[in-house]
Design an enzyme around this catalytic site. Structure first.
Site, PDB file in Angstrom:
ATOM      1  N   HIS A 306       1.111  -1.254   0.309  1.00  0.00           N
ATOM      2  CA  HIS A 306      -0.451   0.346   0.090  1.00  0.00           C
ATOM      3  C   HIS A 306       0.940   1.170   0.398  1.00  0.00           C
ATOM      4  CE1 HIS A 306      -3.309   3.274   1.322  1.00  0.00           C
ATOM      5  NE2 HIS A 306      -4.234   1.582   0.678  1.00  0.00           N
ATOM      6  N   ASP A 363      -7.901  -5.600  -0.484  1.00  0.00           N
ATOM      7  CA  ASP A 363      -8.260  -6.413  -0.835  1.00  0.00           C
ATOM      8  C   ASP A 363      -8.146  -7.413  -0.995  1.00  0.00           C
ATOM      9  OD1 ASP A 363      -7.427  -3.446  -3.639  1.00  0.00           O
ATOM     10  OD2 ASP A 363      -8.997  -4.467  -3.283  1.00  0.00           O
TER      11      ASP A 363
HETATM   12  C1  SDX Z   1      -6.374   0.053  -3.299  1.00  0.00           C
HETATM   13  O1  SDX Z   1      -4.232   4.865  -2.299  1.00  0.00           O
HETATM   14  C2  SDX Z   1      -5.464   4.307  -1.541  1.00  0.00           C
HETATM   15  O2  SDX Z   1      -5.641   4.244   0.050  1.00  0.00           O
HETATM   16  C3  SDX Z   1      -5.776   2.793  -2.404  1.00  0.00           C
HETATM   17  C4  SDX Z   1      -6.700   1.651  -1.422  1.00  0.00           C
HETATM   18  C5  SDX Z   1      -8.490   2.434  -1.749  1.00  0.00           C
HETATM   19  O3  SDX Z   1      -9.280   2.191  -0.674  1.00  0.00           O
HETATM   20  O4  SDX Z   1      -8.960   3.743  -2.447  1.00  0.00           O
HETATM   21  O5  SDX Z   1      -6.588   1.161  -0.399  1.00  0.00           O
HETATM   22  C6  SDX Z   1      -7.009   0.635  -2.581  1.00  0.00           C
HETATM   23  O6  SDX Z   1      -5.762   0.232  -3.924  1.00  0.00           O
HETATM   24  C7  SDX Z   1      -4.762  -1.188  -2.272  1.00  0.00           C
HETATM   25  C8  SDX Z   1      -3.720  -1.664  -2.811  1.00  0.00           C
HETATM   26  C9  SDX Z   1      -4.649  -2.838  -3.623  1.00  0.00           C
HETATM   27  N1  SDX Z   1      -3.253  -3.289  -5.059  1.00  0.00           N
HETATM   28  C10 SDX Z   1      -3.196  -4.227  -4.659  1.00  0.00           C
HETATM   29  O7  SDX Z   1      -2.651  -4.658  -4.020  1.00  0.00           O
HETATM   30  C11 SDX Z   1      -1.853  -4.365  -6.221  1.00  0.00           C
HETATM   31  C12 SDX Z   1      -0.693  -4.839  -5.084  1.00  0.00           C
HETATM   32  N2  SDX Z   1       0.010  -3.918  -5.326  1.00  0.00           N
HETATM   33  C13 SDX Z   1       0.975  -3.184  -5.544  1.00  0.00           C
HETATM   34  O8  SDX Z   1       0.914  -2.713  -6.814  1.00  0.00           O
HETATM   35  C14 SDX Z   1       2.270  -1.890  -4.559  1.00  0.00           C
HETATM   36  O9  SDX Z   1       1.629  -2.165  -3.344  1.00  0.00           O
HETATM   37  C15 SDX Z   1       0.311  -1.019  -5.027  1.00  0.00           C
HETATM   38  C16 SDX Z   1      -0.057  -0.722  -6.437  1.00  0.00           C
HETATM   39  C17 SDX Z   1      -1.261  -0.760  -3.575  1.00  0.00           C
HETATM   40  C18 SDX Z   1       1.208   0.580  -4.200  1.00  0.00           C
HETATM   41  O10 SDX Z   1       2.181   0.321  -5.042  1.00  0.00           O
HETATM   42  P1  SDX Z   1       3.283   1.665  -4.611  1.00  0.00           P
HETATM   43  O11 SDX Z   1       3.240   1.864  -3.373  1.00  0.00           O
HETATM   44  O12 SDX Z   1       3.812   2.481  -5.559  1.00  0.00           O
HETATM   45  O13 SDX Z   1       4.548   1.217  -4.085  1.00  0.00           O
HETATM   46  P2  SDX Z   1       5.572  -0.186  -5.102  1.00  0.00           P
HETATM   47  O14 SDX Z   1       5.301   0.015  -6.675  1.00  0.00           O
HETATM   48  O15 SDX Z   1       6.370   1.695  -5.019  1.00  0.00           O
HETATM   49  O16 SDX Z   1       6.813  -0.831  -4.375  1.00  0.00           O
HETATM   50  C19 SDX Z   1       7.460  -0.630  -3.683  1.00  0.00           C
HETATM   51  C20 SDX Z   1       8.359  -1.549  -3.451  1.00  0.00           C
HETATM   52  C21 SDX Z   1       8.747  -1.620  -5.143  1.00  0.00           C
HETATM   53  O17 SDX Z   1       9.972  -3.109  -4.347  1.00  0.00           O
HETATM   54  P3  SDX Z   1      11.156  -2.450  -4.919  1.00  0.00           P
HETATM   55  O18 SDX Z   1      11.340  -0.858  -6.679  1.00  0.00           O
HETATM   56  O19 SDX Z   1      11.187  -1.267  -4.216  1.00  0.00           O
HETATM   57  O20 SDX Z   1      12.451  -3.628  -5.249  1.00  0.00           O
HETATM   58  O21 SDX Z   1       7.346  -2.805  -3.478  1.00  0.00           O
HETATM   59  C22 SDX Z   1       7.434  -3.353  -4.111  1.00  0.00           C
HETATM   60  C23 SDX Z   1       7.743  -3.225  -5.418  1.00  0.00           C
HETATM   61  O22 SDX Z   1       7.749  -4.041  -6.553  1.00  0.00           O
HETATM   62  N3  SDX Z   1       6.078  -4.204  -4.327  1.00  0.00           N
HETATM   63  C24 SDX Z   1       5.851  -5.238  -4.412  1.00  0.00           C
HETATM   64  C25 SDX Z   1       4.307  -5.160  -3.914  1.00  0.00           C
HETATM   65  N4  SDX Z   1       3.575  -4.132  -3.666  1.00  0.00           N
HETATM   66  C26 SDX Z   1       5.087  -3.064  -3.570  1.00  0.00           C
HETATM   67  N5  SDX Z   1       6.578  -6.196  -4.222  1.00  0.00           N
HETATM   68  C27 SDX Z   1       5.217  -7.688  -4.507  1.00  0.00           C
HETATM   69  N6  SDX Z   1       4.054  -8.160  -4.239  1.00  0.00           N
HETATM   70  C28 SDX Z   1       2.942  -6.216  -4.383  1.00  0.00           C
HETATM   71  N7  SDX Z   1       2.028  -6.492  -4.159  1.00  0.00           N
END
Ligand code: SDX
Length: 429
Positions: A306, A363
């Protein structure tokens, strides 16, 4: 604590005001940055940028706190009432009994759609994604309510909110019935919010759906937990569109499109697909977690991570517990719940997830509860939209009241070609 920030640039110093919120969050006010320094800020994904001041929802991502108008979400669990929370979010306080009954009666009375709206559904392919239908039909709804395009008073917002919050259920149910080749079931004004929705989804002309108290409470709570989440992607979209003075319907229709994305509201569908893939034996939980850590594979552990929560999403905690309680109450057993619990356990002990502070989000468990209630997977993100609608309305109205005529228009850093000239096609190589 300092009320100013000092920026030193080109051997000059610039003072900027520090803004502090009611929960101690602080921000540098850069309203005059470009005028004073010629500089803009760059913050791709807006992870460090506040777009507004808001009094609706408070999130503490480090502590895993979520409050609606100051009330912790955990307080709504005992007697979950989505309509009451919708009113709270939009108007800033809990409604009196009379205000609640009036609003609830409005919702019951205005669930129907104009017959021409109902006919619209016939034009969609049965395989049309329900989020595409929902966004299109929310916009189409504004054609039947021209009197709600201009909203200047709280009273007019209450009317528009009641129409939208009521009719979004009917739009969702009609989209589902159309996809099944079934006749639509008209809303029953004698039913309250959740039972009326499930009636329109699952009743048949020959057999009426009966909503149990258990299911009614579970779905009210799911909708409450999705009702608002400060400046997330879809809410920021609603604010962005609303900042151009576009009407509430157009702004919320845009919010539906943003929510549809698999990184946002669409994740609840992806979680179930991920769990089903593991259940089907194509991959083990451990293998999936390893896959999610490999950047080049493009896989992510859906329902994890998140932008704001760097601790447990309090909604995920509640939903994980509710899933465990609800299934036995419904006499259901869902192997996907055990798989989810196993995935969570593996990930929470894995250094990759620990270092990045990746925890289950809203989710991760919501789909298992929706599935237990009988909501089909293709409708999961639609359920998220039904829940989030009051939050979008509240945020749109707050912006309309506080930032009148302030259109949202970010800047950029240009990295394209420097000045060149047009070359006639006959002279091009
Ligand atoms: C919602 O914003 C909100 O409030 C949203 C929400 C709401 O109520 O409106 O809470 C609802 O959208 C919840 C999120 C649902 N999405 C998912 O579950 C999809 C999986 N999660 C990710 O794609 C990710 O965690 C996000 C999109 C939710 C957040 O992305 P960020 O903040 O841009 O984080 P990032 O992509 O920069 O990740 C930071 C690091 C990265 O690795 P490094 O580059 O540092 O090595 O964490 C890793 C990412 O690759 N990472 C994950 C991951 N989420 C982040 N690696 C594997 N699996 C994951 N789920």
């Amino acid at each position: 604590m300092s009320k100013k920030a000092i920026l030193t640039f080109d051997e000059k110093q610039y003072e900027m005001r520090i803004v502090e919120g009611s929960e101690g969050e602080r921000a540098i006010d850069i309203t005059e940055l470009r005028a004073k320094t010629g500089l803009i800020t760059l913050d791709q994904g807006y992870g460090n940028t506040g777009s507004c001041e808001s009094a609706i929802t408070f999130i503490d991502g480090e502590e895993g706190i979520l409050r609606y108008r100051g009330i912790p979400i955990e307080d709504f669990e005992t007697t979950p009432n989505f309509v009451e929370v919708a009113w709270l979010l939009i108007f800033g306080r809990l409604p009196t009994q009379k205000e609640y009954e009036t609003f609830a009666d409005e919702l019951s009375e205005h669930a129907y759609l104009d017959e021409n709206m109902r006919l619209h559904f016939e034009s969609f392919p049965r395989t049309a994604p329900p989020m595409a239908i929902l966004s299109a039909m929310i916009n189409a709804l504004s054609c039947f309510h021209p009197e709600l395009h201009e909203l200047e008073t709280a009273a007019s917002v209450e009317v528009a909110a009641a129409r939208l919050i009521s009719k979004i259920r009917t739009l969702a149910a009609y989209a589902y019935r159309h996809s099944q080749g079934q006749p639509v079931i008209y809303p029953d004004p004698a039913l309250r919010y959740v039972p009326n929705f499930l009636h329109m989804m699952f009743s048949q002309p020959y057999k009426r759906y009966a909503c149990s108290e258990t299911v009614r409470n579970a779905l009210n709570l799911i909708l409450i937990l999705h009702a608002d989440h400060e400046q997330n992607c879809s809410t920021s979209t609603v604010r962005m569109v609303g900042s151009s003075q576009a009407n509430l319907f157009a702004s919320c229709a845009a919010g539906v499109c943003a929510l549809w994305g698999p990184l946002h509201g669409g994740a609840n569908v992806e979680v179930l697909r991920m769990l089903a893939q593991i259940h089907g034996g194509q991959i083990t939980p451990k293998e999936y977690v390893e896959l999610a850590k490999k950047k080049d594979k493009g896989a992510r552990l859906m329902g994890f991570g998140h932008r704001v929560y760097k601790n447990f999403d309090p909604r995920a905690k509640m939903l994980g517990r509710i899933a465990g309680e609800l299934l036995p109450q419904l006499g259901r057993h869902d192997p996907l719940l055990e798989i989810a619990r196993g995935l969570e356990e593996i990930a929470l002990e894995d250094p990759y997830f620990i270092e990045r502070k990746l925890y289950p989000n809203v989710d991760f468990y919501s789909g298992i509860i929706l599935r237990a209630i009988g909501i089909p997977i293709d409708m999961f993100t639609v359920m998220f939209a039904i829940g989030r609608l009051p939050g979008w309305i509240a945020q749109w109205w707050e912006q309309r009241q506080t930032q009148v005529n302030k259109i949202a228009r970010p800047r950029q850093i240009y990295t394209g070609n420097t000045k060149s000239h047009y070359i006639p096609i006959t002279e091009r190589r």
